[in-house]
Design a protein around this motif. Structure first.
Motif, PDB file in Angstrom:
ATOM      1  N   ALA A   1      -6.900 -49.315  60.880  1.00 46.11           N
ATOM      2  CA  ALA A   1      -6.119 -48.296  61.583  1.00 46.11           C
ATOM      3  C   ALA A   1      -6.250 -46.989  60.844  1.00 46.11           C
TER       4      ALA A   1
ATOM      5  N   GLU B   1      -4.842 -44.986  69.745  1.00 43.48           N
ATOM      6  CA  GLU B   1      -3.597 -45.711  69.479  1.00 43.48           C
ATOM      7  C   GLU B   1      -2.869 -46.078  70.758  1.00 43.48           C
TER       8      GLU B   1
ATOM      9  N   SER C   1      -5.195 -43.524  61.914  1.00 41.76           N
ATOM     10  CA  SER C   1      -4.562 -42.719  62.945  1.00 41.76           C
ATOM     11  C   SER C   1      -5.337 -41.408  63.159  1.00 41.76           C
TER      12      SER C   1
ATOM     13  N   VAL D   1      -2.306 -55.029  66.972  1.00 36.64           N
ATOM     14  CA  VAL D   1      -2.031 -54.093  65.882  1.00 36.64           C
ATOM     15  C   VAL D   1      -0.568 -53.661  65.918  1.00 36.64           C
ATOM     16  N   SER D   2      -0.096 -53.280  67.102  1.00 36.38           N
ATOM     17  CA  SER D   2       1.289 -52.789  67.168  1.00 36.38           C
ATOM     18  C   SER D   2       2.298 -53.902  66.948  1.00 36.38           C
ATOM     19  N   PHE D   3       1.955 -55.097  67.399  1.00 35.37           N
ATOM     20  CA  PHE D   3       2.889 -56.205  67.234  1.00 35.37           C
ATOM     21  C   PHE D   3       3.156 -56.457  65.751  1.00 35.37           C
TER      22      PHE D   3
ATOM     23  N   GLU E   1       2.582 -54.351  63.366  1.00 35.99           N
ATOM     24  CA  GLU E   1       3.182 -53.140  62.799  1.00 35.99           C
ATOM     25  C   GLU E   1       4.687 -53.098  63.026  1.00 35.99           C
ATOM     26  N   ALA E   2       5.120 -53.616  64.167  1.00 40.69           N
ATOM     27  CA  ALA E   2       6.536 -53.606  64.498  1.00 40.69           C
ATOM     28  C   ALA E   2       7.336 -54.376  63.455  1.00 40.69           C
TER      29      ALA E   2
ATOM     30  N   MET F   1      -5.044 -53.544  70.645  1.00 32.53           N
ATOM     31  CA  MET F   1      -3.996 -52.606  70.258  1.00 32.53           C
ATOM     32  C   MET F   1      -2.652 -53.307  70.207  1.00 32.53           C
ATOM     33  N   ALA F   2      -2.438 -54.213  71.164  1.00 39.18           N
ATOM     34  CA  ALA F   2      -1.177 -54.959  71.181  1.00 39.18           C
ATOM     35  C   ALA F   2      -1.014 -55.746  69.884  1.00 39.18           C
TER      36      ALA F   2
ATOM     37  N   GLN G   1      -1.345 -38.351  74.524  1.00 34.96           N
ATOM     38  CA  GLN G   1      -1.545 -39.624  73.845  1.00 34.96           C
ATOM     39  C   GLN G   1      -2.606 -40.501  74.494  1.00 34.96           C
TER      40      GLN G   1
END
Lengths: 520, 203
Positions: free
Chosen positions: A178, A128, A180, A154-156, A158-159, A151-152, A225
């Motif tokens: 994903a 992650e 986790s 995915v997180s974008f 997700e945000a 990853m960017a 992490q």
């Protein structure tokens, strides 16, 4: 190609071939196979060996992501344009895509080369924190920024309280899973559906969990992490490589089932009971394999093995020659049984050059010599009853030819009994001798499979003509059947073939399936 | 089938890909497998009888996986071991660091275990001296410091392999003799040293 292929969906009323209220006890009296679960050819007589495996829904159903996704099913993200709806800013998404492209070009030769890009299916695993863990092709180091971008993405998404499922662009599908603390990404040029690709990523995820346990994975990433998980996975890459190879080729992974070594039931019964007698306090599963076919499986009462776990065991044994040196003793997590802990598996071949491999799964890591003793006792019993000889005899022809069924124009088939979680399939005929042709046939089966199991428009049956073969698929509550006919076959012929084939399988089920699984 | 009695537990330790499995393979099966490198998964056990004087001693050899993944499990393999063959690759200095780690681990947890320091892939350095990263004398000094025997072997040619295991068996034989003469009482903890199987674990 989907649109061009002429196909027609055919459906039967339940009961055209056999009454649905067929009872198990009738089995011996009537040669007509039942269509419903528990009465189909190959259904176990007592209880199932495996965890109830309702084909592949079972694989995906419990993933939390999918449940959440289910809610959004009305508007699946199936193209870059539709992603816009969710993300809101297409420009950013495009920018990311460009980044991926330019990044690739500036990297080491191997990953920027045309050859690297043109692989049919890429699989990436990252943490992650965006750290590379596994790449099917190329070195992970060289791909660290590509994975960072993944990853960017995915997180974008997700945000925005959303989940990125897939990107379809330029003949490529990019599928995200994903789980986790891991993120898995598949990039495919094949015509497999998102759901199929997702299923394959799930397998890769479980493969990694089987080496480390989920508890250990969580523990590691909670403490650090940006931990480089490759340190712990070092030397296991070939297991994942091999699993990906099997996913392209092995019908068992497609059908969520395993296949058995054809064996006279009298022999199998002796082998099973010998294995049953060689028990120990902490022994949970005894599995005897012949290559990648199951000979028998004995389990502790009330403990079931999931077909995914069994397929992971197949992959472990099949990938490594390391168990031929001596008696292997290894921790193994069976993720569908319990993601938190390790079992300990005693893995050894019955003879140095034999294909017969015995796997004894214990709960106690100090149990090596007990397991070794169980193996000796099993061998002694087997030899005493001369079953060993007939078992070795059966090994000489681990498969059967489709001609034995006696259906003209039938080239190949896959038949899965749902209640037993076992499937049977003849050897590949001459037309499918090369690896390439076999993978193409598997591709056709995969296509049929994904159409039958479509998340929103599932089909019961399907008939499809292509240039080089005619295909038919049929699923009932009891079985799944996929048939491949020569291009000369007709739909009428296919329909009559099904009845005939089911009768043949019923007649041969003693030999092709494990009808009476044992427990300790 | 008669029960196999294992006299001495021997454990192979060392960084991954130093050649522990090849060493066992050469000693037990007299062969050297060429082909892609295959890691050991978990550990592999093999029992090998060996002639020492007039006696036959059966070594129970545990070939462990070098991967860090299995480190937590390693204790079960070396516990109660009478000999540990700690391997390092003569062409890889980092593997010697790893060997030092294992030596320390053994000294802390398994004081009765005799250590045999083994530099592997000797054929590579005798072919090309520049490949050698671990000086013979440095390793020898280290071995003396920790009271270990030191060998350099080649599983490819078989050089020194039999000698290594022969020494392990001989040392076991003489120490077992001392052990018997010195200790008159029965030490229950010692039970772990010799495993019987096919005879007393029937449930």
């Amino acid at each position: 190609m989907d649109a061009e292929a002429p196909r027609a969906a055919v459906s039967w009323e339940n009961g055209t071939l056999a009454p649905v209220d067929h009872l198990r006890s009738d089995r011996a009296d009537s040669p007509t196979p039942g269509l419903v679960e528990g009465t189909e050819p190959g259904a176990g007589q007592k209880s199932a060996m495996f965890v109830r495996a309702q084909s592949f829904e079972d694989l995906t159903a419990e993933s939390e992501e999918l449940i959440q996704r289910e809610a959004q099913l009305d508007k699946p993200i199936e193209s870059a344009e539709e992603l816009e709806v969710l993300v809101g800013e297409k420009s950013i998404e495009e920018q990311h895509n460009n980044d991926v492209a330019s990044e690739n070009r500036t990297k080491e030769e191997d990953v920027s080369s045309e050859a690297w890009r043109s692989h049919r299916k890429h699989v990436f695993v990252l943490s992650e924190a965006g750290k590379p863990i596994y790449s099917r092709y190329g070195t992970e180091e060289a791909l660290s920024s590509t994975m960072g971008v993944m990853m960017a993405l995915v997180s974008f998404v997700e945000a925005e309280k959303n989940i990125i499922r897939s990107i379809h662009a330029d003949g490529c599908k990019v599928v995200f899973l994903a789980k986790s603390p891991l993120v898995l990404v598949g990039v495919s040029r094949t015509c497999q559906s998102d759901k199929e690709l997702l299923r394959e990523l799930q397998y890769i995820y479980y493969q990694i969990v089987s080496l480390l346990t989920l508890t250990q994975l969580n523990h590691i990433f909670q403490h650090k992490q940006n931990y480089d998980l490759r340190r712990l996975l070092a030397g296991s890459e070939y297991l994942t490589d091999n699993l990906l190879h099997r996913l392209d080729r092995d019908p068992g992974l497609l059908l969520s089932a395993v296949t058995c070594l054809p064996l006279p039931s009298s022999t199998r019964d002796v082998v099973s009971s010998s294995l049953q007698a060689a028990k120990a306090k902490n022994l949970v599963f005894s599995i005897l394999l012949a290559g990648d076919r199951l000979v028998t499986l004995v389990r502790k009462k009330d403990q079931f093995l999931h077909h995914i776990d069994l397929n992971l065991v197949f992959n472990l044994v099949g990938s490594s020659s390391s168990f031929r040196e001596g008696e292997g003793w290894t921790p193994i997590c069976l993720p569908k049984f319990n993601t938190a802990g390790f079992f300990h598996a005693h893995i050894s071949y019955l003879e140095p050059a034999s294909d017969l491999c015995l796997i004894l799964v214990s709960t106690d890591r100090e149990d090596f010599f007990n397991m070794s003793d169980c193996k000796q006792r099993f061998l002694e019993r087997l030899n005493k009853r001369s079953a060993y000889q007939s078992l070795k005899e059966a090994l000489k022809c681990p498969s059967y030819s489709v001609e034995q069924v006696g259906i003209p124009e039938l080239r190949h088939f896959l038949y899965k009994s749902k209640s037993s979680g076992l499937y049977t399939s003849p050897a590949y005929p001459v037309v499918y001798q090369t690896d390439e042709e076999q993978e193409r046939l598997m591709g056709l089966y995969q296509d049929l499979h994904s159409r039958l199991h479509h998340p929103t428009r599932p089909l019961r049956s399907l008939y499809r003509c292509t240039e080089s073969e005619n295909l038919m698929a049929w699923v009932t509550s009891g079985f799944e059947l996929y048939l491949c006919f020569s291009p000369l076959g007709t739909k009428a012929l296919a329909v009559s073939a099904v009845t005939k084939l089911l009768k043949w399988i019923r007649k041969e089920e003693d030999r092709l399936f494990i009808l009476s699984p044992l427990t300790y | 089938m008669s029960a196999i009695r294992v006299d001495a537990k021997v454990v192979m330790l060392g960084k991954e890909s130093v050649g522990k499995t090849s060493l066992v393979e050469r000693y037990v099966h007299h062969r050297f497998l060429v082909g892609p490198y295959q890691n050991t998964i978990g550990a592999a056990f093999v029992a090998k009888p060996i002639q020492v004087g007039e006696k036959v001693i059966t070594l129970g050899i545990w070939d462990t996986a070098g991967s860090e993944r299995y480190e937590a499990m390693s204790r079960i393999y070396y516990r109660g071991a009478r000999a540990a063959i700690v391997c390092y690759d003569l062409t890889d200095s980092s593997s010697f660091q790893r060997a030092r780690f294992w030596v320390k681990e053994l000294q802390n947890c398994e004081e009765h275990c005799k250590i045999y320091l083994c530099g592997t892939k000797n054929d590579l350095v005798s072919g090309d001296r520049s490949l050698r990263q671990i000086d013979y004398h440095d390793a020898q000094d280290f071995a003396e410091e920790i009271g270990a025997q030191h060998f350099e072997t080649s599983s490819k040619t078989g050089n020194n392999v039999d000698e290594l295991f022969q020494k392990v068996a001989e040392d076991y034989n003489s120490s077992a003799f001392e052990y018997m003469t010195e200790e008159t009482s029965v030490d229950l903890g010692q039970k772990k040293d010799s495993y019987f199987y096919s005879c007393c674990h029937n449930n």
